[in-house]
Structure formats: structure tokens, C-alpha cells
Design an enzyme around this catalytic site. Structure first.
Site, PDB file in Angstrom:
ATOM      1  N   ASP A 235       6.699 -22.264  22.860  1.00  0.00           N
ATOM      2  CA  ASP A 235       5.639 -22.716  21.959  1.00  0.00           C
ATOM      3  C   ASP A 235       4.284 -22.166  22.371  1.00  0.00           C
ATOM      4  O   ASP A 235       3.376 -22.096  21.530  1.00  0.00           O
ATOM      5  CB  ASP A 235       5.621 -24.249  21.908  1.00  0.00           C
ATOM      6  CG  ASP A 235       6.867 -24.769  21.209  1.00  0.00           C
ATOM      7  OD1 ASP A 235       7.925 -24.848  21.854  1.00  0.00           O
ATOM      8  OD2 ASP A 235       6.787 -25.042  19.994  1.00  0.00           O
ATOM      9  N   LYS A 246      10.141 -26.976  24.486  1.00  0.00           N
ATOM     10  CA  LYS A 246      10.628 -28.338  24.287  1.00  0.00           C
ATOM     11  C   LYS A 246      10.891 -29.068  25.597  1.00  0.00           C
ATOM     12  O   LYS A 246      11.421 -28.467  26.538  1.00  0.00           O
ATOM     13  CB  LYS A 246      11.915 -28.281  23.448  1.00  0.00           C
ATOM     14  CG  LYS A 246      12.511 -29.621  23.088  1.00  0.00           C
ATOM     15  CD  LYS A 246      11.536 -30.589  22.444  1.00  0.00           C
ATOM     16  CE  LYS A 246      10.826 -29.961  21.293  1.00  0.00           C
ATOM     17  NZ  LYS A 246       9.632 -30.709  20.841  1.00  0.00           N
TER      18      LYS A 246
HETATM   19  C1  LIG Z   1      11.180 -20.352  18.058  1.00  0.00           C
HETATM   20  S1  LIG Z   1      10.202 -21.409  18.942  1.00  0.00           S
HETATM   21  C2  LIG Z   1      10.897 -22.975  18.605  1.00  0.00           C
HETATM   22  C3  LIG Z   1      10.394 -23.986  19.586  1.00  0.00           C
HETATM   23  O1  LIG Z   1       9.776 -25.067  18.877  1.00  0.00           O
HETATM   24  C4  LIG Z   1      10.503 -26.242  19.161  1.00  0.00           C
HETATM   25  O2  LIG Z   1       9.725 -27.399  19.167  1.00  0.00           O
HETATM   26  P1  LIG Z   1       9.721 -28.377  17.864  1.00  0.00           P
HETATM   27  O3  LIG Z   1      11.143 -28.505  17.391  1.00  0.00           O
HETATM   28  O4  LIG Z   1       9.142 -29.673  18.416  1.00  0.00           O
HETATM   29  O5  LIG Z   1       8.799 -27.715  16.873  1.00  0.00           O
HETATM   30  C5  LIG Z   1      11.077 -25.988  20.530  1.00  0.00           C
HETATM   31  O6  LIG Z   1      10.083 -26.089  21.536  1.00  0.00           O
HETATM   32  C6  LIG Z   1      11.543 -24.575  20.340  1.00  0.00           C
HETATM   33  O7  LIG Z   1      11.831 -23.881  21.504  1.00  0.00           O
END
Ligand SMILES: CSC[C@H]1O[C@H](OP(=O)(O)O)[C@H](O)[C@@H]1O
Length: 342
Positions: A235, A246
């Protein structure tokens, strides 16, 4: 399955909160709908929320284009602020908003139709570019993997988190396309279960061998020698390679180090925040406590129990084997080698 559909000035977002049981799209007719969808995780995943925000800017411009110039610029500033206030960690959100701001600034002297057309063109470019970048990440990453490989992944960094194809899952898809024998272990990823609900779903749809495990099984499967590599998304990546991803990713990196399993991050250039020196500066989103107390509205803990719910953690660069990007594979020393992302 597209997480984001833009047509005739309408934005539809696949409601990822309902997957894998229900496939339903949320229609966004204005920028506030988009902001709500990002905050409530109808759409999620670092690149995907940036792309959604870009189209949110287009919807905002459509809403205010008939205001006088000064009022229009004021209203557009509040559109940018509203979208930027949705989630703090994924830098792709702010990268996309800044691209749309630059585009608006460059076209303010055009007529109304041309302003809308310029913003729409930029948002579509951001979407199309992400898909192209995912494929490059996939190729670079797949070349790192042996012919027969078992990969552990966390959360969802797949087509549902991007414009399509995926970053971490893009590496897996590209490796399969190259004819490699790839098996995946997917962490369920508490509390919102992106791994169980989204990654397992995506990979099964593509006929990719996937085994679902609960997060607390990751160490044991590594100890059993079942994992050849860990590949996760990101992220926000700082200038020294520290990476926010995450919650639970940091723990995986410690386990991978202990078991001498390569630990890869996969991310496009829009995930790099080279303005910050280290992961200490990355804002970590804390989300609603009921996300931990409940599972799909079923209470799984005392309803007034105290909760700590950080949605991300930071993996220190010393735990990372390499960062797979659209410009190539970055290896340590990251401080030096990450400069290719400038
Ligand atoms: C391709 S990066 C996706 C990245 O975003 C997710 O977080 P969230 O589901 O809370 O938006 C997670 O960190 C993933 O690795």
C-alpha cells in the site's frame, strides 16, 4: 471480473464486501458515492482505490462544471479533499488524486466539454496504465520463480485490488502463463478475510491451485517446508524499502526470515512514496472495532470488549528479499536501488 466499470459517465464498483457469495455492483452517480465506496471498502486495494478516486474526480467535475470559474475551482478542491480523506495508508489514492489535480489545472482555460473530456481521458489512462503495469510486474516476478513453486500470499493483491491481473497475484498468473507449476497457499487474512473471500475466489476462477489457510497456520506450513516463496502486495513503499501492507504481513516476513523463505513485495511505481525516508512515516489506518468483534454481523466477541484494529503494518526492508516492480526487480540495498523508481 472487473472491480471498476466506467461507461457513459457512470461508475460501477463491484461490491467486494459481498464476495464471493454475491456478485453485485454499486452505482456511483456522484463523487460522494465514490468516497463512501472507498471508505466502506466496496472497492479496496491500493491501485483500485486510486483508480476509483480518479473517476470520482470526473463525477465531481460533471456535478460542478456549470458553476462560475471561481466556484467551480472551490468545489473541485472539496472533491479532492473528500476523496483524499477516505483512507490514509495507500499512497496510490493520493498519487491518483494528484494526477487528476494536475490535469484539471492544465485544462482550466478550456471550455466545459473539454475540461470534462480531459479529466475523463486522464482517469481512463490511469486505469489502462495500471493494467499494463500489472502485466510487467507479473513478467518480472514470474521470472524469479522456479518451474515448480508453492507461493504463500496474504490479503488480496489480485485483479480485484487493481485494474485487473493483479500485483502479487499477477506474478502468479504470469508464472502460470509461462507454464510454471504454481501452487498457492492463501492466508484468510483476518479481520475482513480478503484472502479467503477474494484471493481464493480469484484463483479458483482462473483454475489456479489454491489452498486456503487461516493466518495462524502460516508458520507451520513454512516449517513443514511447503512454501518456496511469499509474495504480497503493498500500500505504500518508503525510500528505504520499508513497506506498508495488510496487517499480518510483517508477521509473515518474520516467519519467512526464520524459515529462510524468500519474501517478495509486488507493486507498481504508484505505490512508492519516495518523499518519506522510512516506514515510520507511513500513516496506519485504524478501522471500526466491530470489524474484529463481528464476522458478517455475527458477534464473535463480547460486544463491548476493547479492540485495536490497525488495517496495515510495516515490513522493515531488512525482511524483504526483493521488490518486484513494473521497472524491474529491486534488490537490496534498497536505499540505492529504489532510485530506479524516480
Ligand atoms: C495490490 S495492493 C492491494 C493491497 O491493498 C489491500 O488492503 P485493503 O484490502 O485494506 O485495501 C492489501 O493491503 C493489499 O496488499
Amino acid at each position: 471480473m472487473k472491480p471498476i466499470i466506467w461507461s457513459k459517465y457512470k461508475l460501477e464498483l463491484l461490491d467486494q464486501r459481498l464476495l464471493p457469495v454475491t456478485i453485485e455492483y454499486v452505482k456511483c452517480s456522484n463523487y460522494k458515492d465514490v468516497a463512501d465506496a472507498i471508505k466502506s471498502m466496496v472497492v479496496r486495494g491500493a491501485p483500485a482505490i486510486g483508480i476509483a478516486a480518479a473517476f470520482g474526480v470526473v463525477l465531481g467535475a460533471l456535478e460542478f462544471i456549470d458553476e462560475d470559474k471561481i466556484e467551480f475551482e472551490k468545489k473541485m478542491q472539496s472533491v479532492f479533499e473528500s476523496l483524499a480523506s477516505t483512507r490514509p495508508t495507500a499512497v496510490n489514492l493520493f498519487w491518483a488524486i494528484s494526477k487528476m489535480k494536475d490535469t484539471l489545472f492544465d485544462c482550466l482555460n478550456l471550455n466545459k466539454d473539454e475540461i470534462i473530456a480531459s479529466l475523463e481521458k486522464k482517469a481512463i489512462e490511469i486505469l489502462d496504465e495500471d493494467l499494463m503495469l500489472n502485466k510487467k510486474i507479473g513478467e518480472f516476478g514470474a521470472s524469479l520463480l522456479p518451474e515448480k513453486c508453492s507461493v504463500l500470499t496474504h490479503c488480496n493483491a489480485g485483479a480485484l485490488a487493481t485494474a485487473g491481473w493483479g500485483t502479487a497475484l499477477g506474478v502468479i498468473r504470469s508464472a502460470k502463463e509461462m507454464g510454471k507449476d504454481i501452487k498457492v497457499f492463501a492466508d484468510e487474512t483476518r479481520p475482513l478475510l480478503q484472502g479467503a473471500r477474494l484471493t481464493a475466489f480469484e484463483l479458483m476462477q482462473d483454475g489456479i491451485d489454491v489452498t486456503l489457510i487461516s493466518d495462524n497456520m502460516a508458520g507451520y506450513v513454512m516449517k513443514l517446508g511447503l512454501i518456496d516463496a511469499v509474495i504480497v502486495g503493498a500500500d505504500r513503499i518508503a525510500a528505504n524499502g520499508d513497506t506498508a501492507n495488510k496487517i499480518g504481513t510483517y508477521s509473515l516476513s518474520v516467519l519467512a526470515k526464520e524459515h529462510k523463505v524468500p519474501f517478495y513485495i509486488a507493486a507498481p511505481y504508484s505505490t512508492f512514496d519516495l518523499q518519506i525516508k522510512s516506514g515510520d512515516e507511513i500513516p496506519i489506518e485504524e478501522r471500526n472495532h466491530d470489524e474484529v468483534r463481528k464476522l458478517f454481523n455475527i458477534e464473535i466477541a463480547p460486544k463491548d470488549v476493547k479492540v485495536f484494529n490497525p488495517s496495515f503494518d510495516v515490513t522493515p526492508n531488512e525482511n524483504i528479499t526483493a521488490i518486484i516492480t513494473d521497472k524491474g526487480v529491486i534488490k537490496p540495498p534498497f536505499i540505492e536501488n529504489i532510485k530506479i523508481m524516480r
